[in-house]
Design a protein around this motif. Structure first.
Motif, short mmCIF file in Angstrom:
data_model
loop_
_atom_site.label_atom_id
_atom_site.label_comp_id
_atom_site.label_asym_id
_atom_site.label_seq_id
_atom_site.Cartn_x
_atom_site.Cartn_y
_atom_site.Cartn_z
N SER A 16 0.83 -1.21 0.00
CA SER A 16 0.00 0.00 0.00
C SER A 16 0.86 1.25 0.00
O SER A 16 2.03 1.22 0.38
CB SER A 16 -0.99 0.00 1.17
OG SER A 16 -0.35 -0.21 2.39
N ASP A 17 0.27 2.32 -0.46
CA ASP A 17 0.91 3.64 -0.48
C ASP A 17 -0.22 4.67 -0.41
O ASP A 17 -1.35 4.40 -0.84
CB ASP A 17 1.71 3.84 -1.78
CG ASP A 17 2.67 5.03 -1.70
OD1 ASP A 17 3.90 4.81 -1.61
OD2 ASP A 17 2.19 6.18 -1.75
N LEU A 18 0.10 5.84 0.11
CA LEU A 18 -0.89 6.90 0.21
C LEU A 18 -1.26 7.45 -1.17
O LEU A 18 -2.35 7.99 -1.37
CB LEU A 18 -0.30 8.02 1.08
CG LEU A 18 -1.21 9.12 1.58
CD1 LEU A 18 -2.33 8.55 2.44
CD2 LEU A 18 -0.40 10.11 2.42
N SER A 19 -0.35 7.32 -2.11
CA SER A 19 -0.54 7.94 -3.41
C SER A 19 -1.14 6.97 -4.43
O SER A 19 -0.53 5.94 -4.75
CB SER A 19 0.83 8.46 -3.90
OG SER A 19 0.90 8.43 -5.29
N PRO A 20 -2.33 7.30 -4.97
CA PRO A 20 -2.93 6.42 -5.99
C PRO A 20 -2.01 6.26 -7.21
O PRO A 20 -1.98 5.20 -7.84
CB PRO A 20 -4.22 7.15 -6.38
CG PRO A 20 -4.48 8.10 -5.27
CD PRO A 20 -3.17 8.45 -4.66
N ARG A 21 -1.20 7.30 -7.50
CA ARG A 21 -0.29 7.19 -8.66
C ARG A 21 0.79 6.15 -8.42
O ARG A 21 1.21 5.43 -9.33
CB ARG A 21 0.37 8.55 -8.94
CG ARG A 21 -0.55 9.47 -9.72
CD ARG A 21 0.10 10.79 -10.01
NE ARG A 21 1.24 10.65 -10.88
CZ ARG A 21 2.21 11.56 -10.98
NH1 ARG A 21 2.17 12.65 -10.24
NH2 ARG A 21 3.21 11.38 -11.79
N MET A 22 1.28 6.07 -7.18
CA MET A 22 2.29 5.06 -6.85
C MET A 22 1.69 3.66 -6.93
O MET A 22 2.34 2.71 -7.35
CB MET A 22 2.88 5.31 -5.46
CG MET A 22 3.91 6.38 -5.43
SD MET A 22 5.28 6.05 -6.56
CE MET A 22 6.54 5.56 -5.43
N ILE A 23 0.43 3.56 -6.50
CA ILE A 23 -0.24 2.24 -6.56
C ILE A 23 -0.43 1.83 -8.03
O ILE A 23 -0.21 0.67 -8.38
CB ILE A 23 -1.58 2.29 -5.78
CG1 ILE A 23 -1.28 2.40 -4.28
CG2 ILE A 23 -2.45 1.08 -6.06
CD1 ILE A 23 -0.48 1.25 -3.68
N THR A 25 12.68 5.96 2.54
CA THR A 25 12.29 7.37 2.71
C THR A 25 10.78 7.58 2.67
O THR A 25 10.29 8.61 2.20
CB THR A 25 13.01 8.27 1.65
OG1 THR A 25 14.24 7.68 1.30
CG2 THR A 25 13.30 9.65 2.22
N SER A 26 10.04 6.59 3.18
CA SER A 26 8.59 6.78 3.35
C SER A 26 8.30 7.27 4.77
O SER A 26 7.49 8.19 4.96
CB SER A 26 7.85 5.46 3.11
OG SER A 26 8.06 5.01 1.80
N PHE A 27 8.98 6.68 5.76
CA PHE A 27 8.68 7.03 7.16
C PHE A 27 8.95 8.51 7.46
O PHE A 27 8.16 9.15 8.17
CB PHE A 27 9.46 6.12 8.12
CG PHE A 27 8.84 6.08 9.48
CD1 PHE A 27 7.75 5.26 9.74
CD2 PHE A 27 9.30 6.91 10.49
CE1 PHE A 27 7.15 5.26 11.00
CE2 PHE A 27 8.70 6.91 11.74
CZ PHE A 27 7.63 6.08 11.99
C1 LIG Z 1 10.42 8.15 -1.38
S1 LIG Z 1 8.87 7.42 -1.77
C2 LIG Z 1 9.22 5.70 -1.76
C3 LIG Z 1 8.52 5.10 -2.89
C4 LIG Z 1 8.53 3.57 -2.99
N1 LIG Z 1 7.85 2.98 -1.87
C5 LIG Z 1 9.92 3.04 -3.17
O1 LIG Z 1 10.55 2.62 -2.20
O2 LIG Z 1 10.39 3.07 -4.30
C6 LIG Z 1 7.94 7.64 -0.32
C7 LIG Z 1 6.53 7.14 -0.44
O3 LIG Z 1 5.88 7.25 0.82
C8 LIG Z 1 4.51 7.45 0.56
N2 LIG Z 1 3.84 7.94 1.78
C9 LIG Z 1 4.01 9.12 2.40
N3 LIG Z 1 3.21 9.21 3.48
C10 LIG Z 1 2.54 8.04 3.55
C11 LIG Z 1 1.55 7.54 4.45
N4 LIG Z 1 1.12 8.26 5.49
N5 LIG Z 1 1.05 6.32 4.21
C12 LIG Z 1 1.47 5.58 3.15
N6 LIG Z 1 2.41 6.00 2.27
C13 LIG Z 1 2.94 7.23 2.47
C14 LIG Z 1 4.51 8.46 -0.57
O4 LIG Z 1 3.28 8.49 -1.25
C15 LIG Z 1 5.66 7.93 -1.43
O5 LIG Z 1 5.22 7.07 -2.43
#
Ligand SMILES: C[S@@+](CC[C@H](N)C(=O)[O-])C[C@H]1O[C@@H](n2cnc3c(N)ncnc32)[C@H](O)[C@@H]1O
Length: 193
Positions: free
Chosen positions: A12-19, A57-59
């Motif tokens: 899962s991800d917050l962004s529909p584009r990433m999904i 770099t999501s956290f």
């Molecule tokens: C630097 S990107 C990492 C992208 C991908 N997961 C990767 O490792 O290639 C950080 C991701 O964290 C997601 N994100 C930020 N806040 C979030 C949240 N509260 N819940 C879920 N995803 C989140 C963003 O949408 C973004 O896609």
């Protein structure tokens, strides 16, 4: 990678584009994908997991201590007993100490990435990604900016101290080298419920 190892996986991800992008990359593989906020995982997932990986770099999108703690508690709840949480923080103590202004990050299939970094306060890091894309006749620049919390090992020690995880380890790479505050260029946290 986890799917190829034979594990049952969800993402899962917050962004529909990433999904949508993940869906494209995983075409033909059975991986359930949902748009979801990792601060409220139980809103999206009814099942519990043996492993949760919070990717690179999501956290640090959690801009306050309160948000960070909410996210850790949500991940804790979604794990089975004995389950493991891996956070690949992306930002490290060494980076925050040396404060580079530009990192020439990588070049791949007709694209180059540069990171332009700003440190407006001790707890904030602003990353502008400059992506230079090769077109048939020229180069096209694309910029996007993201604000992160400047999380160090000590930030996580504080957060985890307020959770019920049984063990927490800090590593500098996926070969499990011990994390070095002065040298490591990755901060990977492995915690067990
Ligand atoms: C630097 S990107 C990492 C992208 C991908 N997961 C990767 O490792 O290639 C950080 C991701 O964290 C997601 N994100 C930020 N806040 C979030 C949240 N509260 N819940 C879920 N995803 C989140 C963003 O949408 C973004 O896609």
């Amino acid at each position: 990678m986890l799917k190829n190892l034979g594990l049952q996986c969800c993402g899962s991800d917050l962004s529909p584009r990433m999904i949508a992008l993940a869906r494209e990359h995983l075409r033909g593989k059975q991986v359930a994908l949902k748009t979801a906020d990792f601060r409220k995982l139980s809103d999206a997932w009814s099942e519990n997991f043996d492993l949760i990986v919070c990717m690179t770099t999501s956290f640090p999108h959690m801009l306050t201590d309160r948000e960070a703690l909410t996210a850790l508690k949500s991940m804790y709840r979604q794990l089975n007993k004995g389950g493991i949480l891996v956070i690949d923080n992306g930002i490290t103590d060494a980076l925050l100490n040396s404060k580079p202004k530009v990192i020439a990050a990588r070049v791949s299939s007709g694209r180059a990435f540069y990171y332009i970094l700003g440190y407006p306060s001790p707890k904030r890091i602003v990353v502008t990604v400059l992506q230079v894309k090769k077109t048939q006749t020229s180069f096209k620049p694309i910029f996007y900016t993201t604000h992160y919390r400047a999380m160090q090992k000590s930030s996580f020690e504080g957060y985890f101290g307020r959770t019920r995880f049984q063990t927490v380890g800090y590593f500098g790479d996926y070969a499990f080298s011990q994390y070095s505050v002065s040298k490591s260029n990755r901060l990977i946290i492995v915690a067990q419920k």
